[in-house]
Enzyme design. Structure first.
Site, short mmCIF file in Angstrom:
data_model
loop_
_atom_site.label_atom_id
_atom_site.label_comp_id
_atom_site.label_asym_id
_atom_site.label_seq_id
_atom_site.Cartn_x
_atom_site.Cartn_y
_atom_site.Cartn_z
N LYS A 120 4.67 -0.97 -5.27
CA LYS A 120 4.99 -0.03 -6.34
C LYS A 120 4.69 -0.58 -7.72
CE LYS A 120 7.94 2.98 -3.72
NZ LYS A 120 7.96 2.28 -2.40
C1 PLP Z 1 7.64 2.82 -1.21
C2 PLP Z 1 7.18 1.95 -0.10
C3 PLP Z 1 6.44 2.45 1.00
C4 PLP Z 1 6.15 3.92 1.18
O1 PLP Z 1 5.23 4.43 0.24
P1 PLP Z 1 5.12 6.03 0.00
O2 PLP Z 1 4.25 6.16 -1.19
O3 PLP Z 1 6.52 6.50 -0.25
O4 PLP Z 1 4.54 6.63 1.22
C5 PLP Z 1 6.00 1.56 1.96
N1 PLP Z 1 6.28 0.24 1.88
C6 PLP Z 1 6.98 -0.29 0.85
C7 PLP Z 1 7.28 -1.74 0.83
C8 PLP Z 1 7.46 0.55 -0.18
O5 PLP Z 1 8.17 0.03 -1.21
#
Ligand code: PLP
Length: 476
Positions: A120
């Site tokens: 993120k």
């Molecule tokens: C947020 C997240 C996901 C999922 O991503 P999306 O965009 O919600 O599909 C997968 N792995 C980690 C470690 C995350 O923080």
């Protein structure tokens, strides 16, 4: 470039106009009017570009209302080896998202080298700099209110800390995050970061955010904003690393690759879909879920059936524990041939607590044209995949990446490079690593004793009025 809503009832707006908001006023999600196209000549020119040049090339097609020199400066400040420094010893931080080859035609694209060691950061760091720029131009500020069960909150806080004109109020369930996750957020001492530990569970936090967002008068008066996963700027930023991964795994533009994407809210894989629509040679996009398999069910059956929070499991890949996939509407808009009326009807049913079935309309038959495949994992699959990766390739992966690798191994095809998106470093989910490998993951430098740092947070009841009051006092 203008942005339109998937529900078709909101005026088209520019990138800067939609950047600070979440949903369009009609309840839809924003998408570009048309996807920018990259042809073979563009791809040849882009092959070999570093991350910053690629980012500028792609973002300048989306953010056409930001002067080039300004966008260039924002991109150059965002994607630096200093920010994305938590690489493995064999990787070069200058790559920003290094490609780690496991064996021929099987790779990890490392997206977790940022300050909170989860993918993120890739988008949120850009958002922090874009927000600061757009707010300064408009001469205003913003108070970001969010709810987190872990990764989103920390990524937002590390991106927004110390930024001019921005306050962050982040609600998290009191004593429900891992010690590491809590320490990451609560050890921030920046004055513009406000951690609120709510006596309750994650859903209580999310309900408070919704209640505040629905109080339009309060929202307006207090400049309340959001950075949740439906934000268009986050999706746009995520498109970049699909291009980076493609160029790193191929030598010529005639080659296609497949991506396996650990998925929850469909934000990450939605960016892959958009990269493909823009002309990136992608064969398959694998949607990998955990036990919360609402997306896997859709891609197998054509039925989209959100679960509701009581039927959402707490799993060992907790950042994918979702009951409905917020960004999924963007893909369905494209699947219908951008028919806003049809999308409004489908989500009308979902918002009443229902489901929809795309077999009846014949739309499900078209899903294959978009390259999607899917699979899901249980806890035992994660454990076995983590053990396998360690045994065979001597690489330690986190639980979410394990969900992606498990599905990648089921679908890989000879001669088509398979790129698994690494969405977090194992240090973030130590307990499961210990269970699988009977050893601790290495923590990046500076995070060794993060739990011992002084913490700054407020414990509050799940009381909307009290939290509104707190926001008002802190921003007076
Ligand atoms: C947020 C997240 C996901 C999922 O991503 P999306 O965009 O919600 O599909 C997968 N792995 C980690 C470690 C995350 O923080």
């Amino acid at each position: 470039m203008k942005y339109i809503s998937t529900r078709g009832q909101s005026p088209a707006q520019s990138f800067s106009e939609i950047l600070l908001g979440g949903l369009a006023p009609d309840g839809g999600l924003y998408l570009p009017e048309t996807y920018p196209q990259f042809d073979a000549a563009d791809l040849s020119r882009m092959r070999g570009m570093n991350y910053r040049d690629l980012a500028f090339e792609i973002l300048s097609r989306f953010a056409t209302d930001i002067p080039s020199a300004d966008l260039r400066d924002i991109v150059d400040r965002t994607y630096t080896a200093e920010v994305y420094c938590n690489t493995r010893p064999t990787e070069d931080a200058e790559d920003i998202t290094p490609l780690h080859t496991l064996e021929e035609d099987l790779h990890l694209l490392c997206l977790s080298n940022g300050p909170t060691i989860a993918f993120k950061d890739m988008a949120m760091q850009l958002l922090g700099n874009l927000f600061e720029y757009v707010l300064a131009k408009a001469g205003r500020g913003i108070n970001i209110l969010g709810a987190t069960s872990g990764d989103t909150g920390s990524a937002a806080e590390y991106a927004m800390r110390g930024k001019q004109g921005i306050n962050v109020f982040m609600l998290s369930p009191h004593e429900k995050m891992s010690r590491f996750q809590a320490a990451q957020m609560f050890s921030l001492q920046d004055e513009n970061i406000h951690n609120i530990a709510v006596r309750g569970v994650f859903d209580d936090c999310q309900d408070i955010v919704k209640a505040v967002s629905n109080d339009h008068e309060f929202k307006q008066a207090n400049q309340i904003g959001a950075v949740n996963s439906i934000n268009w700027g986050r999706i746009a930023a995520q498109v970049i690393y699909y291009f980076k991964g493609y160029f790193a795994a191929t030598t010529a533009n005639e080659q296609k690759v497949s991506f396996s994407v650990p998925s929850g809210n469909f934000g990450n894989v939605c960016a892959g879909h958009i990269a493909r629509m823009m002309g990136l040679p992608v064969k398959h996009l694998l949607v990998a879920t955990n036990e919360n398999d609402v997306l896997d069910e859709f891609f197998r059956t054509g039925v989209y059936r959100p679960r509701g929070s009581v039927n959402t499991y707490h799993t060992s890949s907790p950042s994918m524990d979702i009951s409905k996939a917020s960004n999924f509407e963007r893909f369905v808009f494209d699947l219908t041939g951008r028919d806003a009326t049809q999308v409004s009807d489908l989500w009308g049913a979902v918002e009443q607590g229902g489901a929809f079935d795309l077999n009846e309309s014949g739309l499900f038959a078209k899903v294959g044209d978009f390259g999607f495949q899917s699979g899901s994992s249980a806890h035992s699959d994660r454990i076995n995949t983590i053990i396998g990766a360690w045994t065979v390739w001597r690489v330690m992966i986190d639980t979410h990446t394990a969900d992606g690798l498990k599905v990648a191994l089921e679908y890989r095809e000879k001669g088509v490079p398979m790129i698994v998106l690494e969405t977090a470093l194992p240090a973030k989910f130590e307990e499961t690593i210990r269970e699988a490998l009977d050893r601790d993951p290495v923590r990046p430098a500076g995070m060794e004793n993060i739990e011992d740092l002084p913490q700054r947070f407020e414990v509050m009841d799940a009381d909307v009025d009290a939290i509104k009051q707190f926001v008002v006092e802190q921003t007076a």
